[in-house]
Design an enzyme around this catalytic site. Structure first.
Site, PDB file in Angstrom:
ATOM      1  N   ASP A 195       0.796  -1.224   0.000  1.00  0.00           N
ATOM      2  CA  ASP A 195       0.000   0.000   0.000  1.00  0.00           C
ATOM      3  C   ASP A 195       0.830   1.276   0.000  1.00  0.00           C
ATOM      4  OD1 ASP A 195       0.816  -0.556   2.586  1.00  0.00           O
ATOM      5  OD2 ASP A 195      -1.061   0.000   3.534  1.00  0.00           O
ATOM      6  N   GLU A 199       9.564 -10.620  -1.824  1.00  0.00           N
ATOM      7  CA  GLU A 199      10.593  -9.588  -1.996  1.00  0.00           C
ATOM      8  C   GLU A 199      12.011 -10.158  -2.058  1.00  0.00           C
ATOM      9  OE1 GLU A 199       6.992  -7.632  -0.135  1.00  0.00           O
ATOM     10  OE2 GLU A 199       8.170  -9.457   0.291  1.00  0.00           O
ATOM     11  N   HIS A 226       0.445   0.287  10.543  1.00  0.00           N
ATOM     12  CA  HIS A 226       0.828  -1.085  10.221  1.00  0.00           C
ATOM     13  C   HIS A 226       2.211  -1.055   9.555  1.00  0.00           C
ATOM     14  CE1 HIS A 226      -0.933   0.547   6.549  1.00  0.00           C
ATOM     15  NE2 HIS A 226      -0.366  -0.412   5.847  1.00  0.00           N
ATOM     16  N   HIS A 227       2.935  -2.114   9.654  1.00  0.00           N
ATOM     17  CA  HIS A 227       4.307  -2.274   9.152  1.00  0.00           C
ATOM     18  C   HIS A 227       5.334  -1.503   9.974  1.00  0.00           C
ATOM     19  CE1 HIS A 227       2.328  -4.284   5.990  1.00  0.00           C
ATOM     20  NE2 HIS A 227       2.403  -3.379   5.031  1.00  0.00           N
ATOM     21  N   GLY A 285      27.008 -16.314  -1.178  1.00  0.00           N
ATOM     22  CA  GLY A 285      26.650 -17.722  -1.036  1.00  0.00           C
ATOM     23  C   GLY A 285      25.308 -17.986  -0.384  1.00  0.00           C
ATOM     24  N   ASP A 319      18.438 -29.766  -5.193  1.00  0.00           N
ATOM     25  CA  ASP A 319      17.068 -29.923  -4.714  1.00  0.00           C
ATOM     26  C   ASP A 319      16.837 -29.153  -3.423  1.00  0.00           C
ATOM     27  OD1 ASP A 319      18.853 -31.652  -3.461  1.00  0.00           O
ATOM     28  OD2 ASP A 319      17.451 -33.336  -3.328  1.00  0.00           O
ATOM     29  N   ASN A 325      20.088 -34.944  -5.101  1.00  0.00           N
ATOM     30  CA  ASN A 325      20.979 -35.822  -4.330  1.00  0.00           C
ATOM     31  C   ASN A 325      20.553 -35.855  -2.861  1.00  0.00           C
ATOM     32  OD1 ASN A 325      21.779 -33.214  -3.775  1.00  0.00           O
ATOM     33  ND2 ASN A 325      23.764 -33.393  -4.811  1.00  0.00           N
ATOM     34  N   GLY A 332      19.308 -33.701  -0.555  1.00  0.00           N
ATOM     35  CA  GLY A 332      19.627 -32.794   0.542  1.00  0.00           C
ATOM     36  C   GLY A 332      20.752 -31.837   0.250  1.00  0.00           C
ATOM     37  N   GLU A 368      26.779 -28.961   2.528  1.00  0.00           N
ATOM     38  CA  GLU A 368      26.811 -28.976   3.990  1.00  0.00           C
ATOM     39  C   GLU A 368      27.279 -30.336   4.509  1.00  0.00           C
ATOM     40  OE1 GLU A 368      26.506 -26.168   4.972  1.00  0.00           O
ATOM     41  OE2 GLU A 368      24.817 -25.078   4.119  1.00  0.00           O
TER      42      GLU A 368
END
Length: 596
Positions: A56, A79, A144-145, A443, A473, A500, A502, A506
């Site tokens: 708005d 966003e 608001h916001h 990253g 994925d 693969n 996951g 990591e």
């Protein structure tokens, strides 16, 4: 085309003209809405797409955007994705900027991660935040916001951390000058900037007189005396090295519009050239003097030996982050290094501020081109991709990437997600005039999906070829909604989803068997119907389980033609990773060792 120094002088003249306009006051005979003034300047910068989400506090300005003849409102699912899209757009459309529009508070904070990534990786983006009226900002009602405590400037303070400069528009007197200032900063510094547009200023009128003067888009000229000294010193160092010089090109050569000057240097001197990961595609990877990617101890052995044995390294636009330098394993002493940057130059231990590479490079090239015959005696290893002859039909990382390199075509835009994709693609060459995008420093996983949207739109503007995304994925689940925007805008990227099971990067960093690195498996081939291709005419989806199926698909001319959006689920082993990722993970693991 004007030489770099002439462009810098022209920009300096425009800076002075705009400063005089500010001091003189503006002619009110031809007035324009502040919102329209901003759009006119963005059009001048070559912007044809604006990303964001309506709210708005920006809806009135959005009317002006939607009615603009050349700037298209894209509209995004959220966003964060919009900020990623603006990032990808700016990377592909060199010389322009990515533009993001959000609403006050909730919208701009959602986009902040994308803005931080653009700041980190030096991408020119403009964040326009529609904010409450000046009266509301002064009286501070519990809108608001807001945070409910009257701190209407909290989001501005947050934006200051992740943007180079900010224009907080508060009146009609300075609005035009403030818009011009930050847009020039955005282009010249290659960093994001932030503009607040209050609801009651979007349609306030100001003079259009300033629009007759082009925005300054180039840094100030180098100091002639210092620049001359620097060039003499570089030429002296190269002579002492007896021409045994290797060039390393990196991201800032791309970000700060020095690619043409860099290529001219290389072609006229014949020096061997290598790229850091963030500089991939800065140099034509089919060029006979291009040797591949140098990334410290992670480099291919033949590349590492050639780079580190050179008597002198000429580093152009270097960004020595951990993943861009093999976890800081460059074995090149400062005493053998000359660094050219956007706004400074280093010769060994000496730094020369305000001597930028764009203006310096052409003059340096003119002094060096006479030594080409000697430079051509330096051998450069051929940068090729060799598809290994594996005995099984499993799609391994070692096989996948060199096989994919045979699929690429000139002028393709190739985007690789942080993780297996960004590491896997380093060891394979791209065709002539390709554009490579990856977010190696910041990253943020999932960045590539929104970035693909922006990149595909920019690729159309720039008459480039296909847009090809490689994403895991796990990463795709973070930002998958933006596939629906691609369908709505009629874009036709090819998306390879590496399934693969996951977060592979990591797993190699820590917790190889831990549940926190697992994800829920989705029905990837059913995704595009859910996201907007209700009758199946806008897209095609495939699953390939082995080498034979993938090869058959890649060799299908209809698939390669990319006539619709295509998603390919590639089934890969859970604990397999590219060579470079495995080495980087081992190095990072030692650096980030957890105390037990």
């Amino acid at each position: 085309m004007l030489a770099a120094t002439e462009k810098a002088l022209e920009a300096e003249m425009n800076r002075l003209k705009l400063a005089v306009k500010t001091l003189q006051g503006e002619d009110k005979s031809e007035e324009i809405y502040i919102g329209s003034y901003l759009l006119a300047r963005l059009e001048e910068l070559g912007v044809t797409s604006m990303f964001g989400v309506p709210g708005d506090f920006n809806l009135g300005f959005l009317d002006l955007v939607e009615d603009h003849p050349t700037i298209d409102w894209v509209g995004n699912c959220n966003e964060l994705n919009a900020s990623y899209a603006a990032d990808g757009y700016a990377r592909v459309k060199q010389g322009s900027v990515g533009v993001l529009l959000t609403t006050f508070g909730v919208g701009e904070l959602s986009a902040m991660n994308g803005m931080a990534g653009a700041f980190s990786e030096m991408v020119p983006m403009v964040h326009i935040a529609g904010v409450p009226s000046l009266r509301q900002q002064a009286t501070k009602p519990m809108l608001h916001h807001t945070l409910g405590d009257g701190r209407f400037d909290a989001y501005i303070k947050a934006a200051e951390q992740f943007t180079y400069s900010q224009a907080i528009l508060t009146n009609t007197v300075s609005a035009g000058a403030e818009i011009d200032r930050v847009l020039s900063d955005c282009v010249i510094k290659g960093r994001p900037v932030y503009i607040t547009l209050p609801t009651d200023l979007a349609y306030a009128k100001i003079s259009s007189d300033r629009l007759k003067i082009p925005l300054p888009r180039h840094p100030s000229p180098n100091n002639a005396d210092v620049e001359s000294f620097v060039i003499d010193e570089i030429v002296k160092q190269i002579a002492e090295a007896d021409g045994d010089v290797v060039v390393i090109a990196d991201a800032c050569a791309i970000r700060h519009d020095a690619i043409d000057e860099l290529k001219d240097l290389l072609y006229k001197t014949g020096y061997p050239v290598y790229c850091a990961p963030m500089g991939k595609s800065a140099i034509d990877e089919t060029y006979e003097r291009y040797g591949g990617i140098y990334v410290g101890s992670i480099s291919r052995p033949e590349i590492k030996e050639k780079v580190e044995s050179a008597k002198l390294i000429l580093s152009i636009g270097s960004l020595k982050s951990d993943f861009n330098s093999g976890n800081f394993t460059y074995s090149i002493p400062t005493t053998r290094t000359i660094e050219l940057h956007s706004h400074w130059t280093n010769i060994k231990y000496a730094e020369f501020p305000n001597i930028g590479m764009k203006q310096l490079l052409p003059k340096l090239t003119a002094r060096l081109e006479g030594g080409k015959a000697k430079a051509l005696q330096l051998e450069v290893p051929r940068f090729d991709a060799h598809v290994p002859q594996e005995t099984d039909d499993i799609i391994s990382q070692a096989w996948f990437w060199p096989r994919m390199s045979k699929f690429f075509e000139p002028k393709d835009v190739v985007i690789a997600e942080t993780g297996t994709s960004s590491f896997g693609i380093l060891d394979v060459p791209l065709p002539k005039d390709s554009v490579f995008l990856s977010q190696i420093l910041w990253g943020s996983i999932g960045w590539t999906v929104g970035s693909t949207l922006g990149a595909a739109l920019a690729a159309k503007d720039c008459n480039l070829n296909r847009t090809i995304l490689f994403v895991g994925d796990g990463s795709l689940q973070l930002t998958v909604q933006e596939l629906s925007t691609m369908l709505r805008k009629g874009l036709k990227p090819i998306i390879f989803v590496l399934n693969n099971s996951g977060y592979t990067i990591e797993r190699f960093l820590h917790g190889k068997e831990r549940k926190y690195n697992d994800i829920v498996n989705w029905k990837w081939t059913g995704l595009l119907e859910v996201l907007g291709d209700l009758d199946g005419t806008l897209s095609k989806s495939y699953t390939v389980n082995n080498k034979s199926e993938l090869t058959e698909l890649l060799e299908n001319p209809k698939f390669a033609a990319a006539e619709v959006l295509q998603l390919v689920e590639v089934m890969m082993p859970k604990h397999d990773a590219p060579r470079a990722l495995q080495v980087q993970a081992e190095l990072s693991g030692k650096t980030n060792q957890y105390a037990l």
